[in-house]
Enzyme design. Structure first.
Site, PDB file in Angstrom:
ATOM      1  N   GLU A  23       0.811  -1.229   0.000  1.00 38.66           N
ATOM      2  CA  GLU A  23       0.000   0.000   0.000  1.00 38.66           C
ATOM      3  C   GLU A  23       0.840   1.274   0.000  1.00 38.66           C
ATOM      4  OE1 GLU A  23      -2.797  -0.133   3.270  1.00 38.66           O
ATOM      5  OE2 GLU A  23      -4.239  -1.184   2.017  1.00 38.66           O
ATOM      6  N   GLU A  62      -6.973  -7.459  -0.346  1.00 34.89           N
ATOM      7  CA  GLU A  62      -7.494  -7.357   1.025  1.00 34.89           C
ATOM      8  C   GLU A  62      -8.960  -6.959   1.003  1.00 34.89           C
ATOM      9  OE1 GLU A  62      -5.249  -4.934   3.789  1.00 34.89           O
ATOM     10  OE2 GLU A  62      -3.346  -5.685   3.025  1.00 34.89           O
TER      11      GLU A  62
HETATM   12  C1  GAL Z   1      -4.296  -2.248   5.239  1.00 34.77           C
HETATM   13  C2  GAL Z   1      -2.937  -2.912   5.370  1.00 34.77           C
HETATM   14  C3  GAL Z   1      -3.020  -4.164   6.220  1.00 34.77           C
HETATM   15  C4  GAL Z   1      -3.804  -3.910   7.474  1.00 34.77           C
HETATM   16  C5  GAL Z   1      -5.164  -3.358   7.110  1.00 34.77           C
HETATM   17  C6  GAL Z   1      -6.019  -3.019   8.282  1.00 34.77           C
HETATM   18  O1  GAL Z   1      -4.147  -0.908   4.938  1.00 34.77           O
HETATM   19  O2  GAL Z   1      -2.418  -3.238   4.114  1.00 34.77           O
HETATM   20  O3  GAL Z   1      -1.730  -4.600   6.513  1.00 34.77           O
HETATM   21  O4  GAL Z   1      -3.101  -3.015   8.250  1.00 34.77           O
HETATM   22  O5  GAL Z   1      -5.018  -2.167   6.414  1.00 34.77           O
HETATM   23  O6  GAL Z   1      -6.259  -4.128   9.032  1.00 34.77           O
END
Ligand code: GAL
Length: 836
Positions: free
Chosen positions: A182, A251
């Site tokens: 990110e 994600e």
């Molecule tokens: C995203 C990140 C993850 C985790 C998630 C929140 O921005 O890539 O590693 O932190 O947010 O749980």
């Protein structure tokens, strides 16, 4: 053995061996990842190996497979693997090779997100803190010392995977790797260097020659051939930066993380399923649940500010490894429905048409005539009826129906066919030891390695995160005539800290404390005495920041100002610039109290309680049975705990969630945000702390806690977590029939009807009673069902007959079975049952 048979067996073994080592070619195109030249629709889920134990891994992986996952995604945790520079750890919870091999044995693929910056609510975003002390280093930018370290660690991991032949190109399970994480969310802050850093990251990763593709998440400008992927609660609107790259979602947040002092976030499965279905509806072919199993931030691994020890995440598998139902089951059905569409999905782009306002159809139609469709109602208010291919379909608000044959609905995201199984914590009869011993941690400076420095030091630079604790200590002389001593007026100690917790002791007594995610500012009324006075300030970190541009420079501890004010005259003296004495860590940390072995333990009564800075120890026998174990820390304040020398993490039951903003139940319709659905307002954020079974012996276990604030350890107790013995479900006549009634070539008989299926989660249990059953228009939700105006009087007896005494039962939801209690109304069957 007969010769022919022998040859048969030998050749079978040979074939099996060959299959195990046969390399797969992984590539990608506009539509999908290709494995051995074949486009694939893939469902992935995150399990972070150090957030559970190796003993838990096989079960977690099996439950993921049963839930319909094809891929397990994990980050690689640099700080765990290289706690000190050049001293590697790949043992125990950090046995990455073992984890990847277990996934392979289950027949699943791996997405290895090396980072090595990972964010992840992990201490310092996964960077080891020693990295901060490399001369001249600047993180995540064009900086030679940083790049050298990042490359060294990334290469180390790739080499290890290669040695063990774990890349798909070598016959292993890893089909994809990620570099960085990110960065596109923060790159503006890094100026012009950001672009060349990202290009360098890409070519560095490519040079490692894994033989499988790489991705970068949230990185719009990811250079070819890196696949830029999407993270978020929804990614249906995402398009990769090249038409030659597939639309991938790395994600999909299945819930959200918990912070100390915060209410508990949850994400309704109807919305999660909606997001997934929308993604595949709009051309996606790979999505990953972050998290599928969240687990536990053992030890001091949780990130900051103030990330809790539980990393449950409202994931489909809960922190303890139990299925969260109906979340897990509903997603399993969703995955089956999506897989029924795979053939059509990989063949073509969807043809998207509007069926009215907020109503959308996507059709995947192949040249050979197979067809799959997704019908969506993205409106948040009202259900709608649409006509598609001449047939009429009812679409609930905020839902997607999946039609693997373009005719029959296999799944609707808002219609749940899986029962709720409420897992519960039960008190355990296992005694947590009535025998406690203790050691008092000295207040202020007690170690030989204490040192003097003028001015106030930033905490992380001083402790290098070797400990949560840093003492700031000052001796000062107060003359008899000073304003700070006047009758009736107290002196006030004003102090500011960057976090996360601070305690102020005056002349050896706790005078005040505070904590916070951001700067802490305290005004503590204090009593001084003529002559020598001591000010001992204890700065405590609770996980180092893990997110944001330059998160590594966030800082912690008491950086000032620190002043002494007279409440009466308002005059003040500056203490910040004085000569302070510093002590990194606690005496008890150095003398190894955590293991429980020391000879310092005092067992004479009374046990000191409700006093700050005390180490406590007791012994205990394992709670009986095999259910997962937790310790309920209610009664204590805040600290760290160890079981048989293994740190189960920070406990903090006195950290209370704010009293507002909770919405339970929560309307799943409409865009989800991290603070949309919250529960547990006004209650402790976390009272229960996971103790992995494998860390407990049958007898003679040691529990040690270091209590900072003051509490009564004799109040803590064991609880074990049971899978639900109460099942509850409501299925309507408008629900799709079970997705399992479809054949693998995407066919279903149109006479198949919706059914209500119950199954006791524990294999030795049977349905012992039906506590509620109504076919008609029952009211309420699970736990509070009641008969509606329309009710078939046969409901209870029919469901009893079908279910009681069996582990599982299936009841058709139709008037054929229950008769017709009210014409012209869509009826439901609601059931509550118990297993024992
Ligand atoms: C995203 C990140 C993850 C985790 C998630 C929140 O921005 O890539 O590693 O932190 O947010 O749980």
């Amino acid at each position: 053995m007969e010769r022919g048979r022998k040859i048969e067996i030998v050749s079978l073994i040979l074939v099996l061996c060959l299959q195990l080592v046969v390399a797969a070619n992984v590539s990608y195109d506009h539509r999908a990842l290709l494995i051995d030249g074949k486009r694939r629709v893939l469902i992935s889920g995150s399990i972070h190996y150090p957030r559970s134990t190796p003993e838990m891994w096989p079960d977690l992986i099996q439950k993921s497979k049963d839930g319909g996952l094809d891929v397990i995604e994990t980050y690689v945790f640099w700080s765990g693997h290289e706690p000190e520079k050049n001293k590697y750890n790949f043992e125990g919870r950090y046995d990455l090779v073992k984890f990847v091999k277990l996934v392979a044995e289950a027949g699943l693929y791996v997405h290895l997100r090396i980072g090595p910056y990972v964010c992840a609510e992990w201490n310092y975003g996964g960077f080891p803190v020693w990295l901060h002390f490399v001369p001249g280093i600047k993180f995540r930018t064009e900086n030679e010392p940083f790049k050298a370290e990042m490359q060294r660690f990334t290469a180390k991991i790739v080499d290890l995977m290669k040695q063990e032949k774990l890349y798909a190109s070598q016959g292993g399970p890893i089909i994809l790797s990620q570099i960085e994480n990110e960065y596109g969310n923060v790159d503006k802050a890094y100026g012009a260097a950001a672009k060349s850093y990202i290009n360098w990251s890409a070519s560095m990763a490519l040079s490692l020659d894994t033989g499988v593709p790489w991705n970068m998440c949230q990185q719009e400008d990811a250079p070819d051939p890196m696949i830029n992927t999407c993270n978020g609660f929804y990614c249906d609107q995402f398009t990769p930066n090249s038409n030659n790259k597939p639309k991938m979602w790395t994600e999909n947040w299945s819930g959200w993380f918990l912070g100390f002092g915060d209410p508990t976030p949850f994400r309704p499965v109807e919305d999660l399923a909606f997001a997934v279905a929308r993604f595949y509806q709009r051309g996606g072919t790979f999505q990953n649940y972050y998290m599928y199993h969240g687990g536990t931030n053992f030890d001091r691994t949780s990130g900051g500010p103030l990330i809790s020890t539980s990393y449950d995440y409202d994931a489909p598998i809960d922190e303890y490894g139990l299925l969260r139902q109906p979340k897990w089951g509903h997603l399993r059905d969703l995955h089956k429905a999506i897989k029924l569409c795979e053939h059509a999905l990989i063949a073509t782009d969807p043809t998207i048409t509007s069926l009215g306002s907020n109503l959308e159809a996507s059709v995947y139609k192949t040249a050979s005539g197979s067809c799959a469709a997704f019908l969506a109602n993205v409106g948040t208010q009202s259900d709608a009826t649409v006509t598609f291919n001449g047939k009429s379909y009812r679409l609930p608000a905020w839902s997607v129906s999946i039609l693997p044959d373009c005719k029959n609905v296999a799944f609707n995201t808002a219609k749940i066919n899986s029962a709720t199984e409420s897992t519960t914590f039960a008190g355990s009869s296992a005694e947590l030891g009535s025998q406690w011993s203790y050691v008092k941690e000295p207040i202020g400076i007690s170690k030989a390695d204490a040192f003097l420095k003028p001015g106030l030091l930033e905490q992380i630079n001083t402790t290098a995160d070797k400990s949560d604790y840093l003492w700031y200590s000052l001796r000062m002389d107060i003359k008899g005539d000073e304003t700070f001593l006047e009758e009736g007026s107290k002196a006030v100690l004003h102090l500011q800290s960057l976090g996360q917790v601070v305690y102020a002791f005056i002349n050896g007594k706790l005078a005040g404390s505070g904590n916070g995610k951001q700067k802490i500012s305290l005004d503590i009324p204090i009593n001084l005495v003529p002559g020598k006075n001591t000010v001992d300030l204890l700065g405590v970190t609770v996980g180092l920041a893990n997110y944001g541009a330059f998160f590594d420079l966030t800082g912690a501890g008491i950086t000032g100002p620190v002043t002494l004010k007279s409440a009466k005259t308002g005059s003040s003296i500056d203490l910040a610039s004085q000569q302070w004495t510093y002590q990194v860590g606690l005496k008890g940390e150095d003398t190894g109290l955590a293991t429980g072995d020391s000879s310092e333990w005092v067992s004479k009564s009374p046990l000191p309680t409700k006093q700050p800075l005390i180490w406590y120890k007791t012994t205990f026998d394992a709670p009986s049975g095999s259910n997962p174990v937790a310790i309920d820390f209610t009664g204590t304040g805040k600290g760290i705990a160890w079981v048989n020398g293994q740190s189960i993490g920070r406990y903090w039951p006195t950290s209370i969630a704010r009293n507002s903003g909770c919405t339970d139940p929560c309307n799943y319709r409409g865009s989800y945000r991290a603070d949309k659905c919250l529960k547990n307002c006004g209650k402790p954020s976390q009272t229960l702390y996971h103790v992995p079974r494998s860390w407990i012996k049958p007898n003679g276990n040691t529990l040690v806690l270091f209590e900072e604030m003051g509490g009564d350890p004799t109040q803590i107790s064991f609880a074990t977590k049971q899978t639900g013995s109460n099942l509850c479900l409501s299925v309507s006549q408008s629900h799709p029939p079970p997705v399992d009634s479809w054949t693998s070539d995407s066919k279903i008989s149109n006479r198949t009807r919706p059914v209500l299926k119950l199954k006791c989660p524990v294999s030795t249990q049977v349905i012992s009673s039906i506590n509620f059953a109504s076919f008609g228009t029952p009211k309420g939700t699970c736990g509070s069902f009641s008969h509606g105006r329309c009710h078939s009087s046969r409901s209870l007896s029919l469901v009893r007959k079908a279910c009681v005494g069996s582990r599982s039962c299936t009841v058709e939801v139709s008037t054929r079975v229950f008769g017709e209690p009210c014409r012209g109304v869509v009826k439901s069957l609601a059931v509550e049952a118990s297993c024992s």
